[in-house]
Design a protein around this motif. Structure first.
Motif, PDB file in Angstrom:
ATOM      1  N   LEU A 153       0.834  -1.209   0.000  1.00 59.02           N
ATOM      2  CA  LEU A 153       0.000   0.000   0.000  1.00 59.02           C
ATOM      3  C   LEU A 153       0.868   1.257   0.000  1.00 59.02           C
ATOM      4  N   ASP A 154       1.981   1.217   0.725  1.00 63.25           N
ATOM      5  CA  ASP A 154       2.906   2.349   0.705  1.00 63.25           C
ATOM      6  C   ASP A 154       3.433   2.584  -0.705  1.00 63.25           C
ATOM      7  N   GLU A 155       3.720   1.503  -1.433  1.00 61.69           N
ATOM      8  CA  GLU A 155       4.193   1.639  -2.816  1.00 61.69           C
ATOM      9  C   GLU A 155       3.113   2.245  -3.705  1.00 61.69           C
ATOM     10  N   ILE A 156       1.877   1.848  -3.503  1.00 63.66           N
ATOM     11  CA  ILE A 156       0.772   2.402  -4.300  1.00 63.66           C
ATOM     12  C   ILE A 156       0.611   3.886  -4.009  1.00 63.66           C
ATOM     13  N   ILE A 157       0.678   4.239  -2.744  1.00 61.87           N
ATOM     14  CA  ILE A 157       0.527   5.649  -2.368  1.00 61.87           C
ATOM     15  C   ILE A 157       1.622   6.498  -3.010  1.00 61.87           C
ATOM     16  N   GLY A 158       2.827   5.946  -3.092  1.00 67.28           N
ATOM     17  CA  GLY A 158       3.944   6.689  -3.664  1.00 67.28           C
ATOM     18  C   GLY A 158       4.040   6.628  -5.176  1.00 67.28           C
ATOM     19  N   ALA A 159       3.186   5.841  -5.821  1.00 65.35           N
ATOM     20  CA  ALA A 159       3.272   5.672  -7.281  1.00 65.35           C
ATOM     21  C   ALA A 159       2.779   6.917  -8.013  1.00 65.35           C
ATOM     22  N   GLU A 160       3.355   7.124  -9.167  1.00 62.57           N
ATOM     23  CA  GLU A 160       2.911   8.214 -10.038  1.00 62.57           C
ATOM     24  C   GLU A 160       1.584   7.813 -10.692  1.00 62.57           C
ATOM     25  N   GLN A 161       0.797   8.793 -11.070  1.00 58.78           N
ATOM     26  CA  GLN A 161      -0.511   8.499 -11.637  1.00 58.78           C
ATOM     27  C   GLN A 161      -0.433   7.757 -12.967  1.00 58.78           C
ATOM     28  N   ASP A 162       0.661   7.907 -13.687  1.00 57.67           N
ATOM     29  CA  ASP A 162       0.758   7.225 -14.973  1.00 57.67           C
ATOM     30  C   ASP A 162       1.203   5.768 -14.821  1.00 57.67           C
ATOM     31  N   ASP A 163       1.358   5.280 -13.604  1.00 54.97           N
ATOM     32  CA  ASP A 163       1.728   3.891 -13.349  1.00 54.97           C
ATOM     33  C   ASP A 163       0.500   3.033 -13.019  1.00 54.97           C
ATOM     34  N   ILE A 164      -0.595   3.255 -13.727  1.00 52.40           N
ATOM     35  CA  ILE A 164      -1.857   2.568 -13.430  1.00 52.40           C
ATOM     36  C   ILE A 164      -1.712   1.049 -13.500  1.00 52.40           C
ATOM     37  N   SER A 165      -0.989   0.524 -14.479  1.00 51.03           N
ATOM     38  CA  SER A 165      -0.858  -0.932 -14.596  1.00 51.03           C
ATOM     39  C   SER A 165      -0.089  -1.498 -13.406  1.00 51.03           C
ATOM     40  N   LYS A 166       0.931  -0.792 -12.930  1.00 53.66           N
ATOM     41  CA  LYS A 166       1.668  -1.243 -11.750  1.00 53.66           C
ATOM     42  C   LYS A 166       0.770  -1.198 -10.515  1.00 53.66           C
ATOM     43  N   ILE A 167      -0.040  -0.164 -10.422  1.00 54.93           N
ATOM     44  CA  ILE A 167      -0.954  -0.040  -9.288  1.00 54.93           C
ATOM     45  C   ILE A 167      -1.962  -1.189  -9.304  1.00 54.93           C
ATOM     46  N   LYS A 168      -2.491  -1.504 -10.471  1.00 54.25           N
ATOM     47  CA  LYS A 168      -3.444  -2.615 -10.569  1.00 54.25           C
ATOM     48  C   LYS A 168      -2.794  -3.936 -10.172  1.00 54.25           C
ATOM     49  N   ASP A 169      -1.552  -4.165 -10.601  1.00 56.71           N
ATOM     50  CA  ASP A 169      -0.828  -5.386 -10.217  1.00 56.71           C
ATOM     51  C   ASP A 169      -0.646  -5.453  -8.702  1.00 56.71           C
ATOM     52  N   ARG A 170      -0.277  -4.339  -8.094  1.00 54.30           N
ATOM     53  CA  ARG A 170      -0.103  -4.308  -6.640  1.00 54.30           C
ATOM     54  C   ARG A 170      -1.426  -4.589  -5.926  1.00 54.30           C
ATOM     55  N   ILE A 171      -2.496  -4.045  -6.429  1.00 50.20           N
ATOM     56  CA  ILE A 171      -3.815  -4.279  -5.814  1.00 50.20           C
ATOM     57  C   ILE A 171      -4.189  -5.752  -5.922  1.00 50.20           C
ATOM     58  N   ARG A 172      -3.897  -6.373  -7.053  1.00 47.72           N
ATOM     59  CA  ARG A 172      -4.156  -7.813  -7.203  1.00 47.72           C
ATOM     60  C   ARG A 172      -3.329  -8.615  -6.187  1.00 47.72           C
ATOM     61  N   ASN A 173      -2.062  -8.227  -6.027  1.00 44.57           N
ATOM     62  CA  ASN A 173      -1.205  -8.905  -5.042  1.00 44.57           C
ATOM     63  C   ASN A 173      -1.750  -8.734  -3.626  1.00 44.57           C
ATOM     64  N   ILE A 174      -2.179  -7.535  -3.313  1.00 44.60           N
ATOM     65  CA  ILE A 174      -2.747  -7.282  -1.983  1.00 44.60           C
ATOM     66  C   ILE A 174      -3.979  -8.146  -1.768  1.00 44.60           C
ATOM     67  N   LYS A 175      -4.813  -8.226  -2.785  1.00 47.53           N
ATOM     68  CA  LYS A 175      -6.025  -9.046  -2.687  1.00 47.53           C
ATOM     69  C   LYS A 175      -5.672 -10.507  -2.419  1.00 47.53           C
ATOM     70  N   SER A 176      -4.649 -11.011  -3.097  1.00 48.52           N
ATOM     71  CA  SER A 176      -4.271 -12.410  -2.890  1.00 48.52           C
ATOM     72  C   SER A 176      -3.706 -12.629  -1.485  1.00 48.52           C
ATOM     73  N   PHE A 177      -2.961 -11.657  -0.970  1.00 50.81           N
ATOM     74  CA  PHE A 177      -2.460 -11.778   0.401  1.00 50.81           C
ATOM     75  C   PHE A 177      -3.611 -11.760   1.408  1.00 50.81           C
ATOM     76  N   ILE A 178      -4.571 -10.881   1.194  1.00 54.66           N
ATOM     77  CA  ILE A 178      -5.718 -10.791   2.113  1.00 54.66           C
ATOM     78  C   ILE A 178      -6.520 -12.081   2.080  1.00 54.66           C
ATOM     79  N   GLU A 179      -6.645 -12.693   0.926  1.00 59.57           N
ATOM     80  CA  GLU A 179      -7.387 -13.948   0.821  1.00 59.57           C
ATOM     81  C   GLU A 179      -6.729 -15.065   1.632  1.00 59.57           C
ATOM     82  N   ARG A 180      -5.418 -14.985   1.835  1.00 60.11           N
ATOM     83  CA  ARG A 180      -4.723 -15.989   2.662  1.00 60.11           C
ATOM     84  C   ARG A 180      -5.120 -15.890   4.129  1.00 60.11           C
ATOM     85  N   LEU A 181      -5.618 -14.748   4.541  1.00 60.53           N
ATOM     86  CA  LEU A 181      -6.006 -14.568   5.940  1.00 60.53           C
ATOM     87  C   LEU A 181      -7.285 -15.295   6.317  1.00 60.53           C
ATOM     88  N   GLU A 182      -8.053 -15.681   5.348  1.00 64.55           N
ATOM     89  CA  GLU A 182      -9.337 -16.323   5.630  1.00 64.55           C
ATOM     90  C   GLU A 182      -9.190 -17.730   6.120  1.00 64.55           C
TER      91      GLU A 182
END
Length: 118
Positions: A89-118
């Motif tokens: 999330l810190d990386e997403i916050i620091g990302a430039e707005q033109d890095d949308i694809s990187k932000i989407k990849d990070r969000i997917r990774n975060i989602k997969s990590f959160i799913e491990r908590l279940e």
């Protein structure tokens, strides 16, 4: 040595209420209050060997609970996952707005990590 004490303290935090009152008191005096076996024996009126035996039985019992229930293992795994998510999330916050694809990849990774908590 320090890791062993931390592990035993975590086990006590999670399963300490399942010990007998005497075992719980001895473990707390030894690990939390940093009393020696001799000091504990003086306080509760049993031999030093009796304190040692009770402490070892309590430690074995706590380890058996962890083997069966794995609550400490799950807790540590969740802590690790949440730390990873926080870094992402810190990386997403620091990302430039033109890095949308990187932000989407990070969000997917975060989602997969959160799913491990279940």
């Amino acid at each position: 040595m320090i890791e062993d004490i931390v592990q035993k303290t975590l086990l006590f935090d999670f399963y300490g209420q399942l010990l007998t009152d005497k075992q719980r008191d001895i473990v707390e005096m030894y690990y939390s209050n940093d009393l020696s076996l001799s000091e504990i024996s003086e306080q509760i009126g049993i031999s030093r060997q009796g304190v040692y035996d009770a402490l070892k039985r309590a430690e074995t019992t706590l380890e058996e609970y962890e083997t069966r229930l794995r609550l400490v293992e799950k807790f540590l795994q969740q802590k690790f996952i949440l730390a990873k998510v926080s870094l992402m999330l810190d990386e997403i916050i620091g990302a430039e707005q033109d890095d949308i694809s990187k932000i989407k990849d990070r969000i997917r990774n975060i989602k997969s990590f959160i799913e491990r908590l279940e």
